[in-house]
Write a protein that holds these residues in place. Structure first.
Motif, PDB file in Angstrom:
ATOM      1  N   THR A  44       1.530  -1.157  -0.206  1.00 19.44           N
ATOM      2  CA  THR A  44       0.020   0.261  -0.385  1.00 19.44           C
ATOM      3  C   THR A  44       1.045   1.270  -0.001  1.00 19.44           C
ATOM      4  OG1 THR A  44      -1.787  -1.574   1.797  1.00 19.44           O
ATOM      5  CG2 THR A  44      -1.718   1.327   1.104  1.00 19.44           C
ATOM      6  N   ALA A  45       0.539   2.318  -0.852  1.00 22.08           N
ATOM      7  CA  ALA A  45       1.210   3.447  -0.450  1.00 22.08           C
ATOM      8  C   ALA A  45       0.335   3.880  -0.432  1.00 22.08           C
ATOM      9  CB  ALA A  45       1.793   3.656  -2.383  1.00 22.08           C
ATOM     10  N   ILE A  46       0.949   5.368   0.685  1.00 19.14           N
ATOM     11  CA  ILE A  46       0.442   6.799   1.157  1.00 19.14           C
ATOM     12  C   ILE A  46       0.926   7.778   0.625  1.00 19.14           C
ATOM     13  CG2 ILE A  46      -0.042   8.245   2.941  1.00 19.14           C
ATOM     14  CD1 ILE A  46       0.844   5.894   5.108  1.00 19.14           C
ATOM     15  N   MET A  47      -0.417   8.288   0.155  1.00 21.10           N
ATOM     16  CA  MET A  47      -0.011   9.938  -0.631  1.00 21.10           C
ATOM     17  C   MET A  47      -1.003  11.518  -0.548  1.00 21.10           C
ATOM     18  SD  MET A  47       0.660   8.142  -4.764  1.00 21.10           S
ATOM     19  CE  MET A  47       1.666   9.555  -5.141  1.00 21.10           C
ATOM     20  N   GLY A  48      -0.236  11.756  -0.864  1.00 20.48           N
ATOM     21  CA  GLY A  48      -1.039  13.021  -0.605  1.00 20.48           C
ATOM     22  C   GLY A  48      -0.683  13.840  -0.630  1.00 20.48           C
ATOM     23  N   PRO A  49      -1.020  16.152  -1.019  1.00 22.10           N
ATOM     24  CA  PRO A  49      -0.459  16.744  -0.690  1.00 22.10           C
ATOM     25  C   PRO A  49       0.761  17.045   0.226  1.00 22.10           C
ATOM     26  CG  PRO A  49      -2.380  16.966  -0.945  1.00 22.10           C
ATOM     27  CD  PRO A  49      -2.293  15.930  -0.490  1.00 22.10           C
ATOM     28  N   SER A  50       2.091  17.861   0.120  1.00 18.02           N
ATOM     29  CA  SER A  50       2.304  18.124   0.614  1.00 18.02           C
ATOM     30  C   SER A  50       2.127  18.761   2.001  1.00 18.02           C
ATOM     31  CB  SER A  50       3.779  19.740   0.656  1.00 18.02           C
ATOM     32  OG  SER A  50       4.674  19.720   1.826  1.00 18.02           O
ATOM     33  N   GLY A  51       1.995  18.490   3.604  1.00 17.35           N
ATOM     34  CA  GLY A  51       1.501  18.761   4.738  1.00 17.35           C
ATOM     35  C   GLY A  51      -0.105  17.811   4.756  1.00 17.35           C
ATOM     36  N   SER A  52      -0.381  16.600   4.342  1.00 16.32           N
ATOM     37  CA  SER A  52      -1.293  16.302   3.874  1.00 16.32           C
ATOM     38  C   SER A  52      -1.560  14.449   5.226  1.00 16.32           C
ATOM     39  CB  SER A  52      -1.631  15.155   3.348  1.00 16.32           C
ATOM     40  OG  SER A  52      -1.046  14.358   2.767  1.00 16.32           O
ATOM     41  N   GLY A  53      -0.414  15.011   6.343  1.00 16.34           N
ATOM     42  CA  GLY A  53       0.088  13.883   7.323  1.00 16.34           C
ATOM     43  C   GLY A  53       0.354  12.460   6.383  1.00 16.34           C
ATOM     44  N   LYS A  54       1.173  11.918   5.705  1.00 13.88           N
ATOM     45  CA  LYS A  54       1.621  11.016   5.346  1.00 13.88           C
ATOM     46  C   LYS A  54       2.599  10.617   6.388  1.00 13.88           C
ATOM     47  CE  LYS A  54       2.701  12.563   1.529  1.00 13.88           C
ATOM     48  NZ  LYS A  54       3.194  14.617   1.330  1.00 13.88           N
ATOM     49  N   THR A  56       3.732  11.427   9.158  1.00 17.08           N
ATOM     50  CA  THR A  56       2.997  11.550  10.572  1.00 17.08           C
ATOM     51  C   THR A  56       2.238  10.089  11.126  1.00 17.08           C
ATOM     52  OG1 THR A  56       2.642  13.841  10.704  1.00 17.08           O
ATOM     53  CG2 THR A  56       1.479  12.494  12.101  1.00 17.08           C
ATOM     54  N   LEU A  57       0.905   9.974   9.738  1.00 19.16           N
ATOM     55  CA  LEU A  57       0.444   8.668  10.002  1.00 19.16           C
ATOM     56  C   LEU A  57       1.359   7.717   9.889  1.00 19.16           C
ATOM     57  CD1 LEU A  57      -2.200   6.926   9.829  1.00 19.16           C
ATOM     58  CD2 LEU A  57      -1.968   7.014   7.361  1.00 19.16           C
ATOM     59  N   MET A  58       2.195   7.242   8.718  1.00 18.54           N
ATOM     60  CA  MET A  58       3.390   6.358   8.633  1.00 18.54           C
ATOM     61  C   MET A  58       3.729   6.142  10.181  1.00 18.54           C
ATOM     62  SD  MET A  58       6.694   5.508   6.750  1.00 18.54           S
ATOM     63  CE  MET A  58       7.761   6.388   7.689  1.00 18.54           C
ATOM     64  N   HIS A  59       4.674   7.633  10.868  1.00 20.92           N
ATOM     65  CA  HIS A  59       5.594   6.938  11.887  1.00 20.92           C
ATOM     66  C   HIS A  59       4.669   6.930  13.868  1.00 20.92           C
ATOM     67  CE1 HIS A  59       8.469  10.881  10.288  1.00 20.92           C
ATOM     68  NE2 HIS A  59       8.288   9.016   9.914  1.00 20.92           N
ATOM     69  N   CYS A  60       3.594   7.070  14.393  1.00 21.33           N
ATOM     70  CA  CYS A  60       2.628   6.749  14.484  1.00 21.33           C
ATOM     71  C   CYS A  60       2.251   5.127  14.119  1.00 21.33           C
ATOM     72  CB  CYS A  60       1.359   7.217  14.844  1.00 21.33           C
ATOM     73  SG  CYS A  60       1.281   8.816  15.378  1.00 21.33           S
ATOM     74  N   LEU A  61       1.695   4.978  12.894  1.00 19.93           N
ATOM     75  CA  LEU A  61       1.456   3.652  12.721  1.00 19.93           C
ATOM     76  C   LEU A  61       2.851   2.535  13.367  1.00 19.93           C
ATOM     77  CD1 LEU A  61      -0.477   3.017   9.798  1.00 19.93           C
ATOM     78  CD2 LEU A  61      -1.318   3.008  12.276  1.00 19.93           C
ATOM     79  N   ALA A  62       3.897   3.170  13.135  1.00 19.22           N
ATOM     80  CA  ALA A  62       5.136   2.496  13.282  1.00 19.22           C
ATOM     81  C   ALA A  62       5.776   2.686  14.137  1.00 19.22           C
ATOM     82  CB  ALA A  62       6.062   2.585  12.529  1.00 19.22           C
ATOM     83  N   GLY A  63       4.760   3.172  15.378  1.00 18.32           N
ATOM     84  CA  GLY A  63       5.499   4.275  17.054  1.00 18.32           C
ATOM     85  C   GLY A  63       6.612   4.519  16.978  1.00 18.32           C
ATOM     86  N   LEU A  64       6.995   5.273  15.801  1.00 17.05           N
ATOM     87  CA  LEU A  64       8.091   6.405  16.108  1.00 17.05           C
ATOM     88  C   LEU A  64       7.403   7.828  16.607  1.00 17.05           C
ATOM     89  CD1 LEU A  64       9.434   5.545  11.970  1.00 17.05           C
ATOM     90  CD2 LEU A  64      10.403   5.079  15.110  1.00 17.05           C
ATOM     91  N   ASP A  65       6.041   8.224  16.375  1.00 14.88           N
ATOM     92  CA  ASP A  65       5.738   9.211  17.326  1.00 14.88           C
ATOM     93  C   ASP A  65       4.699   8.755  17.637  1.00 14.88           C
ATOM     94  OD1 ASP A  65       5.176  11.981  17.706  1.00 14.88           O
ATOM     95  OD2 ASP A  65       4.826  12.617  15.934  1.00 14.88           O
TER      96      ASP A  65
END
Length: 250
Positions: A44-54, A56-65
Motif C-alpha cells: 500500500t502506498a500513502i499519498m497526498g499533498p505536502s502537509g497532508s499527514g502522510k 505523521t500517519l506512518m510514524h504513529c503506526l510504526a511507534g515512532l511518534d
C-alpha cells in the motif's frame, strides 16, 4: 474497539487517529481522525499533498511518534498504550524500516548492518532467507563493504535486506527511492512488490511519486490530515488524476 470501517485482520490499522503538534493558537492538527487499515500481504502506498499527514500517519503506526488520541494497531497491539521500552522492542522485532536516507551505520559492513536488528534482539538470521534476500538484491558480493564503499542503490538494497531479514509483520518505507536514480529506484520498487508476492510481506510506503505508487496494490489518499479516498490496482494516470483532484479541492 475497531470500527466497522477497519479490517479486523489488518496487519496494521489506525482508528480515529488524531495527532496535534503544539497548543493553543499555534496548534497544528496533522491527523484529524484517521481510520484506515492495511491488509496483510499487500503493498500500500500513502499519498497526498505536502502537509497532508502522510509521514505523521506512518510514524504513529510504526511507534515512532505518539498519537494525541485514537488507536494505532499492529496486529492486536495498540501502540498508543505501550511504554517506550515495549515500543522499542516492537520496532525491533515486529517492524521493518526503509528510509530515504538508508540509515546504515557507516562503521559496519553490509552484512553487519543487515544482521544488526536481529542481534539486538538476541536472534540470528534464517540462513535460507538471508541467502535469498542478498542474492535477489544482488549484494552478495558487497557484504564485506561499508556503506561509504557502496553506491546509493547498493546501500538501499542493504537497507531492504535489513528490513526483511527479521520477517517483520509490516515494513514501513518512507520515500525509499527519494535518493536514488530512476533505474535503482525501479529496482527497489520491483523488489518491494515481489516481496509481497513471494514472501507474503506487508508493505506500507509513503511517497509523493505517482510512478512509485503505481507499483503498489493500493493507494490511500490523505488531505488535511484525513483520508480522502483510495485507489485499487493504481497506475500512473489514475494516481496523477487523483492527486490533481485533491489539489483542486483544497
Amino acid at each position: 474497539m475497531l470500527t466497522q470501517n477497519v479490517d479486523t485482520l489488518a496487519a496494521v490499522a489506525a482508528v480515529d487517529l488524531v495527532k496535534v503538534y503544539g497548543s493553543g493558537d499555534t496548534a497544528v492538527r496533522a491527523l484529524d481522525g484517521v481510520t484506515v487499515g492495511f491488509s496483510r500481504a499487500q503493498f500500500t502506498a500513502i499519498m497526498g499533498p505536502s502537509g497532508s499527514g502522510k509521514s505523521t500517519l506512518m510514524h504513529c503506526l510504526a511507534g515512532l511518534d505518539t498519537a494525541t488520541s485514537g488507536q494505532a494497531l499492529l496486529g492486536g497491539t495498540d501502540l498508543t498504550k505501550q511504554s517506550d521500552k515495549v515500543l522499542t522492542k516492537v520496532r525491533r522485532e515486529r517492524i521493518g524500516f526503509v528510509f530515504q536516507a538508508f540509515n546504515l551505520l557507516p562503521q559496519l559492513t553490509a552484512a553487519q548492518n543487515i544482521a544488526l536488528p536481529l542481534e539486538l534482539s538476541g536472534r540470528k538470521p534464517d540462513p535460507q532467507l538471508y541467502a535469498h534476500l542478498t542474492d535477489t538484491l544482488g549484494i552478495t558480493g558487497r557484504l564485506g563493504h561499508r556503506p561509504g564503499e557502496m553506491s546509493g542503490g547498493q546501500q538501499q538494497r542493504v537497507a531492504l535486506a535489513r528490513a526483511l531479514v527479521s520477517r517483520p509483520e509490516v515494513v514501513f518505507a518512507d520515500e525509499p527511492t527519494g535518493n536514488l536514480d530512476s533505474r535503482s529506484g525501479a529496482e527497489v520498487l520491483l523488489f518491494l512488490r515481489n516481496s509481497v508476492r513471494e514472501l507474503g510481506q506487508t508493505i506500507v510506503m509513503v511517497t509523493h511519486d505517482p510512478g512509485a505508487a503505481a507499483y503498489a496494490d493500493r493507494v490511500v489518499l490523505l488531505a488535511d490530515g484525513r483520508v480522502a479516498g483510495e485507489l485499487d490496482n493504481p497506475d500512473i494516470a489514475s494516481v496523477t488524476d487523483a492527486l490533481q483532484s485533491l489539489a483542486v479541492a483544497r
